[in-house]
Design an enzyme around this catalytic site. Structure first.
Site, PDB file in Angstrom:
ATOM      1  N   LYS A  85      -6.693 -42.180  10.347  1.00 48.52           N
ATOM      2  CA  LYS A  85      -6.461 -42.305   8.904  1.00 48.52           C
ATOM      3  C   LYS A  85      -5.915 -43.696   8.582  1.00 48.52           C
ATOM      4  O   LYS A  85      -5.103 -44.251   9.338  1.00 48.52           O
ATOM      5  CB  LYS A  85      -5.475 -41.218   8.458  1.00 48.52           C
ATOM      6  CG  LYS A  85      -5.293 -41.093   6.957  1.00 48.52           C
ATOM      7  CD  LYS A  85      -4.356 -39.933   6.637  1.00 48.52           C
ATOM      8  CE  LYS A  85      -4.102 -39.785   5.152  1.00 48.52           C
ATOM      9  NZ  LYS A  85      -3.183 -38.652   4.854  1.00 48.52           N
ATOM     10  N   SER A 167      -4.751 -35.317   1.735  1.00 47.24           N
ATOM     11  CA  SER A 167      -5.247 -36.672   1.552  1.00 47.24           C
ATOM     12  C   SER A 167      -5.971 -37.219   2.784  1.00 47.24           C
ATOM     13  O   SER A 167      -6.543 -38.310   2.729  1.00 47.24           O
ATOM     14  CB  SER A 167      -4.061 -37.599   1.218  1.00 47.24           C
ATOM     15  OG  SER A 167      -3.160 -37.700   2.315  1.00 47.24           O
ATOM     16  N   SER A 191      -1.689 -32.330   3.477  1.00 44.88           N
ATOM     17  CA  SER A 191      -2.705 -33.369   3.632  1.00 44.88           C
ATOM     18  C   SER A 191      -3.484 -33.310   4.946  1.00 44.88           C
ATOM     19  O   SER A 191      -4.461 -34.031   5.116  1.00 44.88           O
ATOM     20  CB  SER A 191      -2.070 -34.755   3.471  1.00 44.88           C
ATOM     21  OG  SER A 191      -1.681 -34.962   2.135  1.00 44.88           O
TER      22      SER A 191
END
Length: 283
Positions: A85, A167, A191
């Site tokens: 990420k 996210s 997330s």
């Protein structure tokens, strides 16, 4: 049918067996995923889950293939491509921007602690994944999977139709689309779990302190943690063991050091749901 079709859902254990047998190399595995990214993420349905690729990935794979021949594998992650990420620091040629144009030219000075752990285990950092900008901490009503730097991530099971979750949207979508073997996401509240749910994969949010928070762009340090995203529970458990560890720069890891394990797959039970009753909400 391609002779490499079996790679589409290959597990870490399967890949290690095939590499030991000489039927696949880390270099070929990396190029296979790069081809899928070109076909499905940059082209085709344009899932937009990958924000940036590691320009050194093929060279790293070749080095690890040579090391395997000379010294043997470092761990179960030796030669395994992993996506990261974009709010996790990598001290290499890739940016760390949290999906924001404000940090579009930002390079981290060093690896996050968890990235150092992955490199030590022999994993290949394949690239950075798109995400909900600033980990969905921009505004109320923020659309899951959208960032100003990367645009909108799409759910591979229904591009533009199904919510991709946030996210760690890019990490979730990429693993669902088989663009890497495993990925790392981060979670403050939902997330990792949300994109795992939305993309029909496995996600684990560990106890805060099990994985070092050093080198992760934060929202709330009291809740923030990185965690694994994978297509099956075993792969997620193997990745969790590689990520976990004591880091002197993160006091929370000192609290968790007695619970930290190198191999969480030892705790898996294939009969763990034997006799369980599952409830399904119909509304």
């Amino acid at each position: 049918m391609s002779t490499l079709d079996w790679l589409e859902e290959a597990t870490i254990i399967t890949l290690q067996k095939e590499m030991v047998a000489g039927r696949i190399t880390a270099r070929r595995l990396v190029t296979y995923y790069l081809e899928r990214i070109a076909a499905l993420d940059s082209g085709g349905p344009k899932l937009n889950s990958i924000l940036e690729l590691n320009p050194d990935a093929v060279f790293l794979a070749e080095a690890l293939d040579h090391e395997r021949i000379v010294q043997g594998p470092r761990s179960l992650l030796h030669g395994i491509p992993v996506l990261i990420k974009d709010n996790i620091d990598t001290g290499d040629k890739m940016h760390t921007s949290a999906g924001s144009l404000a940090l579009a030219n930002s390079y981290a000075k060093e690896d996050a602690f968890l990235i150092s752990r992955l490199r030590q285990a022999g994993a290949i950092i394949l690239g950075k994944t798109n995400m909900t900008e600033w980990a969905n901490f921009m505004t109320r009503g923020m659309k899951n999977g959208y960032s100003s730097r990367g645009g909108q991530v799409l759910n591979p099971y229904g591009p533009g139709v199904f919510d991709v979750g946030g996210s760690s949207s890019g990490s979730g979508a990429a693993i669902a689309a088989n663009l890497a073997t495993i990925a790392v996401g981060t979670e403050t509240s939902g997330s990792i779990i949300s994109p795992a749910n939305r993309n029909s994969i496995v996600g684990i949010k560990p106890t805060v302190g099990l994985i070092s928070r050093h080198g992760i762009i934060p929202i709330a340090p009291s809740q923030d943690t990185a965690g694994p995203l994978a297509r099956n529970v075993t792969d997620a458990a193997i990745l969790l063991g590689a990520l976990a560890g004591v880091d002197p720069r993160d006091p929370a890891t000192l609290v968790c050091q007695d619970r930290s394990q190198n191999d969480y797959s030892l705790f898996l039970d294939a009969n763990g749901l034997q006799g369980a009753r599952l409830g399904v909400p119909r509304n």
